[in-house]
Write a protein that holds these residues in place. Structure first.
Motif, PDB file in Angstrom:
ATOM      1  N   THR A  46       1.473  30.549  10.235  1.00  0.00           N
ATOM      2  CA  THR A  46       2.697  30.715   9.637  1.00  0.00           C
ATOM      3  C   THR A  46       2.326  31.094   8.103  1.00  0.00           C
ATOM      4  O   THR A  46       1.143  31.157   7.790  1.00  0.00           O
ATOM      5  N   GLN A  47       3.283  31.238   7.439  1.00  0.00           N
ATOM      6  CA  GLN A  47       3.070  31.645   5.940  1.00  0.00           C
ATOM      7  C   GLN A  47       2.519  30.512   5.078  1.00  0.00           C
ATOM      8  O   GLN A  47       2.672  29.466   5.366  1.00  0.00           O
ATOM      9  N   LYS A  48       2.214  31.021   4.027  1.00  0.00           N
ATOM     10  CA  LYS A  48       1.627  30.046   2.981  1.00  0.00           C
ATOM     11  C   LYS A  48       2.604  28.863   2.517  1.00  0.00           C
ATOM     12  O   LYS A  48       2.449  27.761   2.227  1.00  0.00           O
ATOM     13  N   ARG A  49       3.952  29.512   2.357  1.00  0.00           N
ATOM     14  CA  ARG A  49       5.075  28.552   1.946  1.00  0.00           C
ATOM     15  C   ARG A  49       5.675  27.920   3.186  1.00  0.00           C
ATOM     16  O   ARG A  49       6.852  28.023   3.804  1.00  0.00           O
ATOM     17  N   ALA A  50       4.864  27.162   4.103  1.00  0.00           N
ATOM     18  CA  ALA A  50       5.168  26.633   5.425  1.00  0.00           C
ATOM     19  C   ALA A  50       6.353  25.650   5.011  1.00  0.00           C
ATOM     20  O   ALA A  50       7.408  25.671   5.983  1.00  0.00           O
ATOM     21  N   PRO A  80      10.370  32.831  13.138  1.00  0.00           N
ATOM     22  CA  PRO A  80      10.822  32.813  11.809  1.00  0.00           C
ATOM     23  C   PRO A  80       9.864  32.730  10.639  1.00  0.00           C
ATOM     24  O   PRO A  80      10.273  32.623   9.535  1.00  0.00           O
ATOM     25  N   ASP A  81       8.456  33.051  10.793  1.00  0.00           N
ATOM     26  CA  ASP A  81       7.450  32.732   9.947  1.00  0.00           C
ATOM     27  C   ASP A  81       7.375  33.877   8.729  1.00  0.00           C
ATOM     28  O   ASP A  81       6.570  33.515   8.025  1.00  0.00           O
ATOM     29  N   ASN A  82       8.110  34.803   8.874  1.00  0.00           N
ATOM     30  CA  ASN A  82       8.162  35.634   7.873  1.00  0.00           C
ATOM     31  C   ASN A  82       9.338  35.782   6.909  1.00  0.00           C
ATOM     32  O   ASN A  82       9.821  36.495   6.083  1.00  0.00           O
ATOM     33  N   ALA A  83       9.876  34.524   7.135  1.00  0.00           N
ATOM     34  CA  ALA A  83      11.045  34.060   6.224  1.00  0.00           C
ATOM     35  C   ALA A  83      11.116  34.525   4.678  1.00  0.00           C
ATOM     36  O   ALA A  83       9.936  34.372   4.086  1.00  0.00           O
ATOM     37  N   ASP A 128      17.591  29.071  -2.762  1.00  0.00           N
ATOM     38  CA  ASP A 128      17.476  27.770  -2.721  1.00  0.00           C
ATOM     39  C   ASP A 128      16.252  27.086  -1.994  1.00  0.00           C
ATOM     40  O   ASP A 128      15.846  25.943  -2.322  1.00  0.00           O
ATOM     41  N   TYR A 129      15.833  27.679  -1.012  1.00  0.00           N
ATOM     42  CA  TYR A 129      14.816  27.281  -0.118  1.00  0.00           C
ATOM     43  C   TYR A 129      13.400  27.879  -0.551  1.00  0.00           C
ATOM     44  O   TYR A 129      12.319  27.389   0.175  1.00  0.00           O
ATOM     45  N   ASN A 130      13.292  28.349  -1.784  1.00  0.00           N
ATOM     46  CA  ASN A 130      12.044  28.899  -2.290  1.00  0.00           C
ATOM     47  C   ASN A 130      11.249  29.825  -1.366  1.00  0.00           C
ATOM     48  O   ASN A 130       9.997  29.590  -1.319  1.00  0.00           O
ATOM     49  N   LEU A 131      11.947  30.630  -0.727  1.00  0.00           N
ATOM     50  CA  LEU A 131      11.246  31.597   0.245  1.00  0.00           C
ATOM     51  C   LEU A 131      10.703  32.606  -0.660  1.00  0.00           C
ATOM     52  O   LEU A 131      10.800  32.737  -1.906  1.00  0.00           O
ATOM     53  N   LEU A 132       9.750  33.459   0.116  1.00  0.00           N
ATOM     54  CA  LEU A 132       9.000  34.471  -0.662  1.00  0.00           C
ATOM     55  C   LEU A 132      10.234  35.443  -1.106  1.00  0.00           C
ATOM     56  O   LEU A 132      11.042  35.884  -0.330  1.00  0.00           O
ATOM     57  N   ASP A 133      10.063  35.955  -2.201  1.00  0.00           N
ATOM     58  CA  ASP A 133      10.913  36.811  -3.018  1.00  0.00           C
ATOM     59  C   ASP A 133      10.513  38.062  -2.800  1.00  0.00           C
ATOM     60  O   ASP A 133       9.653  38.819  -3.551  1.00  0.00           O
ATOM     61  N   HIS A 143      21.102  39.531  -2.141  1.00  0.00           N
ATOM     62  CA  HIS A 143      20.082  39.177  -1.438  1.00  0.00           C
ATOM     63  C   HIS A 143      20.545  38.115  -0.325  1.00  0.00           C
ATOM     64  O   HIS A 143      21.615  37.505  -0.310  1.00  0.00           O
ATOM     65  N   VAL A 144      19.740  37.910   0.733  1.00  0.00           N
ATOM     66  CA  VAL A 144      19.796  36.774   1.790  1.00  0.00           C
ATOM     67  C   VAL A 144      18.615  36.043   1.826  1.00  0.00           C
ATOM     68  O   VAL A 144      17.545  36.684   2.050  1.00  0.00           O
ATOM     69  N   ALA A 145      18.752  34.814   2.385  1.00  0.00           N
ATOM     70  CA  ALA A 145      17.582  34.089   3.226  1.00  0.00           C
ATOM     71  C   ALA A 145      17.440  34.678   4.633  1.00  0.00           C
ATOM     72  O   ALA A 145      18.359  34.560   5.208  1.00  0.00           O
ATOM     73  N   THR A 146      16.450  35.014   5.041  1.00  0.00           N
ATOM     74  CA  THR A 146      16.452  35.632   6.367  1.00  0.00           C
ATOM     75  C   THR A 146      14.980  35.470   7.004  1.00  0.00           C
ATOM     76  O   THR A 146      13.914  35.482   6.217  1.00  0.00           O
ATOM     77  N   PRO A 147      14.741  35.532   8.348  1.00  0.00           N
ATOM     78  CA  PRO A 147      13.664  35.261   8.777  1.00  0.00           C
ATOM     79  C   PRO A 147      12.818  36.878   8.597  1.00  0.00           C
ATOM     80  O   PRO A 147      11.614  36.630   8.822  1.00  0.00           O
ATOM     81  N   HIS A 148      13.115  37.888   8.341  1.00  0.00           N
ATOM     82  CA  HIS A 148      12.872  39.117   8.162  1.00  0.00           C
ATOM     83  C   HIS A 148      11.780  39.451   9.183  1.00  0.00           C
ATOM     84  O   HIS A 148      10.824  39.977   8.458  1.00  0.00           O
ATOM     85  N   ASP A 149      11.952  39.320  10.272  1.00  0.00           N
ATOM     86  CA  ASP A 149      11.054  39.782  11.281  1.00  0.00           C
ATOM     87  C   ASP A 149      11.919  40.147  12.364  1.00  0.00           C
ATOM     88  O   ASP A 149      11.372  39.640  13.699  1.00  0.00           O
ATOM     89  N   PHE A 150      13.293  40.544  12.373  1.00  0.00           N
ATOM     90  CA  PHE A 150      14.172  40.341  13.289  1.00  0.00           C
ATOM     91  C   PHE A 150      14.171  41.638  14.348  1.00  0.00           C
ATOM     92  O   PHE A 150      14.565  42.585  14.197  1.00  0.00           O
TER      93      PHE A 150
END
Length: 306
Positions: free
Chosen positions: A42-46, A201-204, A119-124, A178-185
């Motif tokens: 998964t990514q660094k921001r697990a 969902p690990d590329n969110a 809000d979830y501090n996902l990769l921007d 913008h949206v929060a999204t798994p971004h590998d759909f």
């Protein structure tokens, strides 16, 4: 990177080196008691990803979330985070109309639950710094890979990619929704149960909504043996969108920037794929997909958001 060490970090007590069930990265299927589970990167921001996917799960979205273990899940191995998910039983996508429609609905639902800010501090998403030299180098690699496979690349592709480089700052300044999204759909990240269940969902990320739609258009059928060896047809894309629009609207501004967004996502997500993986050009199915991708970026006017 040793699979035994990764699995034993979670307490699975494995002695023999496991085989990955996915050819492009370490993904291990093992038993946890009576349950089949999957251990993957998964990514660094697990923790951000987990908070986000737990929210989606709470809203009724079929998406994997970490298995409850006796130890922390995820865990870090060297500099990489790994997570244990349940193994989801079901059928693979095969390109049927109802599967395409239901996939569009799922992405629309996911986008509809996005908060209005990160809000979830996902990769921007901030990839607006491609330069002409990168295009030149990638195109040279693509041309050579294609030549070895007995194929010729339309010179117009390079022109389109250089246009995309010139359009980057306009897209950045456009302040698109913008949206929060798994971004590998894409199809290989869905299992049909029979409704589509998101298993990766690990590329969110926090990203312009139409970039996520463009990625689905371009790469939904990538790396999937049962999927058609091409992008969506126009009718299939309209079907995907019809499902998506049951839950999400698309603004006039997004429609106005759509063509440039498609080109930008090709620049970001497809160009490197074609340049890095020479072996894919020797695969007839992947060759056909690449040709389909090139045609869509050269003649994309029929693939709209209306």
């Amino acid at each position: 990177m040793k699979g035994t060490e990764i699995l034993n970090m979670f307490g699975f007590g494995v002695e023999e080196e496991p085989a990955s069930i996915y050819p492009y990265s370490p993904v291990y299927r093992v038993k946890y008691g009576e349950q089949d589970v999957v251990v993957k990167r998964t990514q660094k921001r697990a923790e951000s990803v987990i908070s986000y996917t737990n929210m989606l799960k709470g809203k009724g979205i079929d998406v994997v979330t970490p298995v409850k273990l006796k130890i922390d899940n995820p865990q870090k191995y060297e500099d990489t985070n790994f997570v244990v998910y349940p193994f989801i039983e079901g059928q693979k996508y095969s390109g049927k109309d109802n599967e395409i429609y239901e996939a569009g609905k799922l992405l629309g639902q996911i986008h509809s639950y996005s908060p209005g800010s990160n809000d979830y501090n996902l990769l921007d998403y901030d990839v607006y710094d491609f330069n002409e030299e990168e295009v030149e180098e990638s195109m040279e690699a693509i041309i050579q890979h294609a030549k070895k496979a007995g194929l010729k690349i339309d010179p117009a592709l390079k022109i389109k990619l250089l246009e995309s480089v010139a359009n980057q700052q306009e897209l950045y300044r456009a302040n698109l929704p913008h949206v929060a999204t798994p971004h590998d759909f894409k199809a290989n990240n869905l299992i049909l149960t029979p409704d589509p269940y998101l298993i990766d969902p690990d590329n969110a990320a926090w990203i312009p909504k139409i970039f996520d739609l463009a990625l689905a258009l371009l790469l939904f059928h990538n790396e999937h043996q049962e999927a058609p060896d091409r992008v969506f047809t126009i009718d299939e894309w309209d079907l995907f969108l019809s499902g998506y629009k049951e839950f999400m609207d698309i603004t006039d501004e997004e429609k106005r920037y759509w063509d440039k967004a498609k080109q930008h996502v090709f620049l970001d997500e497809v160009m490197w794929l074609m340049a890095e993986y020479e072996e894919d050009w020797q695969n007839p199915s992947q060759q056909k997909l690449f040709n389909s991708l090139i045609q869509i970026v050269l003649n994309s006017a029929d693939y709209q958001l209306a």
